[in-house]
Design a protein around this motif. Structure first.
Motif, PDB file in Angstrom:
ATOM      1  N   ALA A 186      17.541 -11.796   0.558  1.00 43.74           N
ATOM      2  CA  ALA A 186      16.320 -11.913  -0.240  1.00 43.74           C
ATOM      3  C   ALA A 186      16.271 -13.252  -0.954  1.00 43.74           C
ATOM      4  N   GLU A 187      17.398 -13.691  -1.488  1.00 44.47           N
ATOM      5  CA  GLU A 187      17.449 -14.987  -2.163  1.00 44.47           C
ATOM      6  C   GLU A 187      17.184 -16.135  -1.199  1.00 44.47           C
ATOM      7  N   LEU A 188      17.634 -15.992   0.040  1.00 44.11           N
ATOM      8  CA  LEU A 188      17.418 -17.032   1.036  1.00 44.11           C
ATOM      9  C   LEU A 188      15.968 -17.107   1.496  1.00 44.11           C
ATOM     10  N   LEU A 189      15.243 -16.002   1.358  1.00 42.30           N
ATOM     11  CA  LEU A 189      13.844 -15.980   1.784  1.00 42.30           C
ATOM     12  C   LEU A 189      12.944 -16.792   0.874  1.00 42.30           C
ATOM     13  N   SER A 190      13.258 -16.798  -0.418  1.00 44.24           N
ATOM     14  CA  SER A 190      12.371 -17.460  -1.372  1.00 44.24           C
ATOM     15  C   SER A 190      13.128 -17.813  -2.644  1.00 44.24           C
ATOM     16  N   ASP A 191      12.807 -18.993  -3.207  1.00 42.34           N
ATOM     17  CA  ASP A 191      13.427 -19.355  -4.477  1.00 42.34           C
ATOM     18  C   ASP A 191      12.847 -18.555  -5.638  1.00 42.34           C
ATOM     19  N   ARG A 192      11.813 -17.740  -5.369  1.00 47.59           N
ATOM     20  CA  ARG A 192      11.275 -16.833  -6.384  1.00 47.59           C
ATOM     21  C   ARG A 192      12.186 -15.635  -6.619  1.00 47.59           C
ATOM     22  N   LEU A 193      12.992 -15.335  -5.635  1.00 42.43           N
ATOM     23  CA  LEU A 193      13.761 -14.095  -5.662  1.00 42.43           C
ATOM     24  C   LEU A 193      15.226 -14.373  -5.971  1.00 42.43           C
ATOM     25  N   ASP A 194      15.809 -13.567  -6.829  1.00 40.32           N
ATOM     26  CA  ASP A 194      17.251 -13.589  -7.025  1.00 40.32           C
ATOM     27  C   ASP A 194      17.739 -12.155  -7.186  1.00 40.32           C
ATOM     28  N   ASN A 226       0.805  -1.222   0.000  1.00 40.50           N
ATOM     29  CA  ASN A 226       0.000   0.000   0.000  1.00 40.50           C
ATOM     30  C   ASN A 226       0.838   1.272   0.000  1.00 40.50           C
ATOM     31  N   TYR A 227       2.148   1.143   0.093  1.00 36.13           N
ATOM     32  CA  TYR A 227       3.017   2.316   0.235  1.00 36.13           C
ATOM     33  C   TYR A 227       3.802   2.553  -1.052  1.00 36.13           C
ATOM     34  N   THR A 228       3.594   3.707  -1.661  1.00 39.33           N
ATOM     35  CA  THR A 228       4.290   4.020  -2.909  1.00 39.33           C
ATOM     36  C   THR A 228       5.784   4.222  -2.696  1.00 39.33           C
ATOM     37  N   GLU A 229       6.196   4.482  -1.451  1.00 41.13           N
ATOM     38  CA  GLU A 229       7.620   4.684  -1.173  1.00 41.13           C
ATOM     39  C   GLU A 229       8.403   3.365  -1.181  1.00 41.13           C
ATOM     40  N   LEU A 230       7.674   2.240  -1.242  1.00 40.49           N
ATOM     41  CA  LEU A 230       8.315   0.937  -1.146  1.00 40.49           C
ATOM     42  C   LEU A 230       8.223   0.153  -2.449  1.00 40.49           C
ATOM     43  N   VAL A 231       9.246  -0.629  -2.699  1.00 44.53           N
ATOM     44  CA  VAL A 231       9.218  -1.644  -3.751  1.00 44.53           C
ATOM     45  C   VAL A 231       8.928  -2.972  -3.061  1.00 44.53           C
ATOM     46  N   THR A 232       7.867  -3.665  -3.463  1.00 41.32           N
ATOM     47  CA  THR A 232       7.520  -4.933  -2.827  1.00 41.32           C
ATOM     48  C   THR A 232       7.426  -6.042  -3.863  1.00 41.32           C
ATOM     49  N   LEU A 233       7.778  -7.242  -3.444  1.00 36.73           N
ATOM     50  CA  LEU A 233       7.707  -8.413  -4.305  1.00 36.73           C
ATOM     51  C   LEU A 233       7.099  -9.578  -3.528  1.00 36.73           C
ATOM     52  N   PRO A 234       6.294 -10.408  -4.186  1.00 33.76           N
ATOM     53  CA  PRO A 234       5.771 -11.601  -3.512  1.00 33.76           C
ATOM     54  C   PRO A 234       6.915 -12.517  -3.093  1.00 33.76           C
ATOM     55  N   CYS A 235       6.831 -13.021  -1.876  1.00 37.64           N
ATOM     56  CA  CYS A 235       7.897 -13.869  -1.345  1.00 37.64           C
ATOM     57  C   CYS A 235       7.459 -15.337  -1.302  1.00 37.64           C
ATOM     58  N   TYR A 236       6.345 -15.604  -0.654  1.00 38.71           N
ATOM     59  CA  TYR A 236       5.813 -16.971  -0.629  1.00 38.71           C
ATOM     60  C   TYR A 236       4.334 -16.915  -0.266  1.00 38.71           C
ATOM     61  N   GLU A 237       3.622 -18.000  -0.548  1.00 39.03           N
ATOM     62  CA  GLU A 237       2.195 -18.094  -0.243  1.00 39.03           C
ATOM     63  C   GLU A 237       1.983 -19.004   0.962  1.00 39.03           C
ATOM     64  N   TRP A 238       0.951 -18.717   1.712  1.00 45.77           N
ATOM     65  CA  TRP A 238       0.621 -19.556   2.857  1.00 45.77           C
ATOM     66  C   TRP A 238      -0.867 -19.479   3.140  1.00 45.77           C
ATOM     67  N   GLN A 239      -1.369 -20.392   3.952  1.00 41.77           N
ATOM     68  CA  GLN A 239      -2.785 -20.400   4.304  1.00 41.77           C
ATOM     69  C   GLN A 239      -2.960 -20.494   5.817  1.00 41.77           C
ATOM     70  N   HIS A 240      -4.153 -20.177   6.263  1.00 39.74           N
ATOM     71  CA  HIS A 240      -4.498 -20.369   7.670  1.00 39.74           C
ATOM     72  C   HIS A 240      -4.901 -21.819   7.914  1.00 39.74           C
ATOM     73  N   VAL A 241      -4.777 -22.237   9.168  1.00 39.35           N
ATOM     74  CA  VAL A 241      -5.275 -23.540   9.590  1.00 39.35           C
ATOM     75  C   VAL A 241      -6.131 -23.353  10.830  1.00 39.35           C
ATOM     76  N   ILE A 242      -7.039 -24.297  11.039  1.00 37.21           N
ATOM     77  CA  ILE A 242      -7.892 -24.282  12.228  1.00 37.21           C
ATOM     78  C   ILE A 242      -7.346 -25.318  13.197  1.00 37.21           C
ATOM     79  N   VAL A 243      -7.176 -24.949  14.457  1.00 34.98           N
ATOM     80  CA  VAL A 243      -6.626 -25.864  15.463  1.00 34.98           C
ATOM     81  C   VAL A 243      -7.579 -25.959  16.644  1.00 34.98           C
ATOM     82  N   PHE A 244      -7.672 -27.179  17.207  1.00 30.32           N
ATOM     83  CA  PHE A 244      -8.512 -27.401  18.387  1.00 30.32           C
ATOM     84  C   PHE A 244      -8.063 -28.692  19.066  1.00 30.32           C
ATOM     85  N   PRO A 245      -8.410 -28.887  20.341  1.00 29.16           N
ATOM     86  CA  PRO A 245      -8.011 -30.109  21.051  1.00 29.16           C
ATOM     87  C   PRO A 245      -8.614 -31.352  20.406  1.00 29.16           C
TER      88      PRO A 245
END
Length: 313
Positions: free
Chosen positions: A288-296, A154-173
């Motif tokens: 940055a490269e270590l964070l994701s194989d998408r990035l070099d 949301n910030y024009t002062e920043l350059v952003t790139l997708p790093c990785y995707e993830w999802q939520h999970v539901i947890v209970f006893p």
């Protein structure tokens, strides 16, 4: 004119025109800040700030232009310092990372350890905060690289790139009635007290949107920024938890039942961010490269120069 004057003007604007607060931030006196600003105005021949008595009231129209120029100058001064550090000591220095608690706790330990292996003389400084605070730390040059799921794009002062995707999970006893169901619905979850993230953290927006789209009002029993805290209260029987999948990935012999939530809440994208036009040192590219194989290095460099976007990843 000099850099001290530029810093004083910039800090006064950042501190909502409060010269006392600006002086504290710059470890100097309030009269000294005021005098330096007036001297710069006299040299430029314009008023940067409109005043009421001795108090600054607003930034003038020419003042807005002056501030934009000062921003460019100070950014390039920072770049000059980093260039000097880069070529005088290419394998040492400090990498400052701004991130959320979830990223710091569950995602960054391995990349940080690998960076230290590659650059043993590099110190790592972790700054944790809400996603908006992560963005602000990058803009204010407290950190060189930021990682978060919410807000960064949301910030024009920043350059952003997708790093990785993830999802939520539901947890209970394991003894919870929902443990008998393999596939949970939003209606099932909405009937239970829910323990999940604070609204500004870890993809909470997607959770709220999912319930709203089905016109359901979830029973939020507790909000937290820490996934381990959420799991603790789930174990105490206060409700079912909705957490990031990385928060349960390393749970060995967990006493909690885990159900995937991607089909219910959608996929989240963690993003890596840098301040636009900043000079990045070698070990920043490496991290940055270590964070994701998408990035070099080439991709990040192209993004920093404005020649790449999400669709090219």
């Amino acid at each position: 004119m000099n850099l001290h004057q530029f810093r004083f003007v910039q800090e006064a604007a950042r501190r909502n025109l409060n010269l006392t607060e600006a002086a504290k931030a710059l470890h100097t006196s309030q009269p000294g800040v005021s005098k330096a600003i007036i001297e710069l105005e006299e040299e430029l021949g314009v008023e940067i700030f409109a005043r009421h008595g001795k108090r600054l009231k607003r930034i003038t129209e020419p003042g807005q232009h002056v501030l934009r120029s000062i921003e460019v100058i100070m950014r390039e001064v920072g770049n000059l310092k980093r260039i000097g550090e880069q070529f005088s000591a290419q394998d040492s220095g400090t990498l400052s990372i701004a991130t959320t608690h979830t990223q710091a706790r569950y995602v960054l330990p391995v990349p940080v350890a690998k960076l230290r292996e590659a650059y043993p003389k590099v110190n790592v400084s972790l700054h944790q905060g809400a996603p908006d605070q992560v963005a602000r730390m990058l803009i204010d040059e407290v950190a060189e690289i930021g990682i978060a799921t919410e807000s960064l794009s949301n910030y024009t002062e920043l350059v952003t790139l997708p790093c990785y995707e993830w999802q939520h999970v539901i947890v209970f006893p394991a003894n919870h009635p929902l443990a008998k169901k393999e596939r949970l619905t939003l209606e099932d979850i909405a009937q239970e007290p829910i323990i999940t993230y604070h609204p500004s953290f870890t993809g909470r927006t997607k959770i709220d949107q999912a319930f709203a789209s089905r016109k359901l009002v979830p029973r939020i029993a507790l909000e937290a920024i820490d996934s381990d805290v959420i799991k603790t209260y789930v174990r105490l029987g206060l409700g079912i938890g909705i957490v990031a999948e990385m928060a349960v990935r390393d749970d060995v012999n967990s006493d909690l039942v885990v159900r995937p939530g991607g089909i219910l809440f959608g996929v989240n994208v963690a993003r890596v961010a840098f301040k636009r036009s900043a000079y990045l040192r070698n070990f920043v590219f490496k991290f940055a490269e270590l964070l994701s194989d998408r990035l070099d290095r080439n991709l990040v460099a192209q993004a920093m120069s404005g020649h790449v976007n999400d669709y090219e990843l």
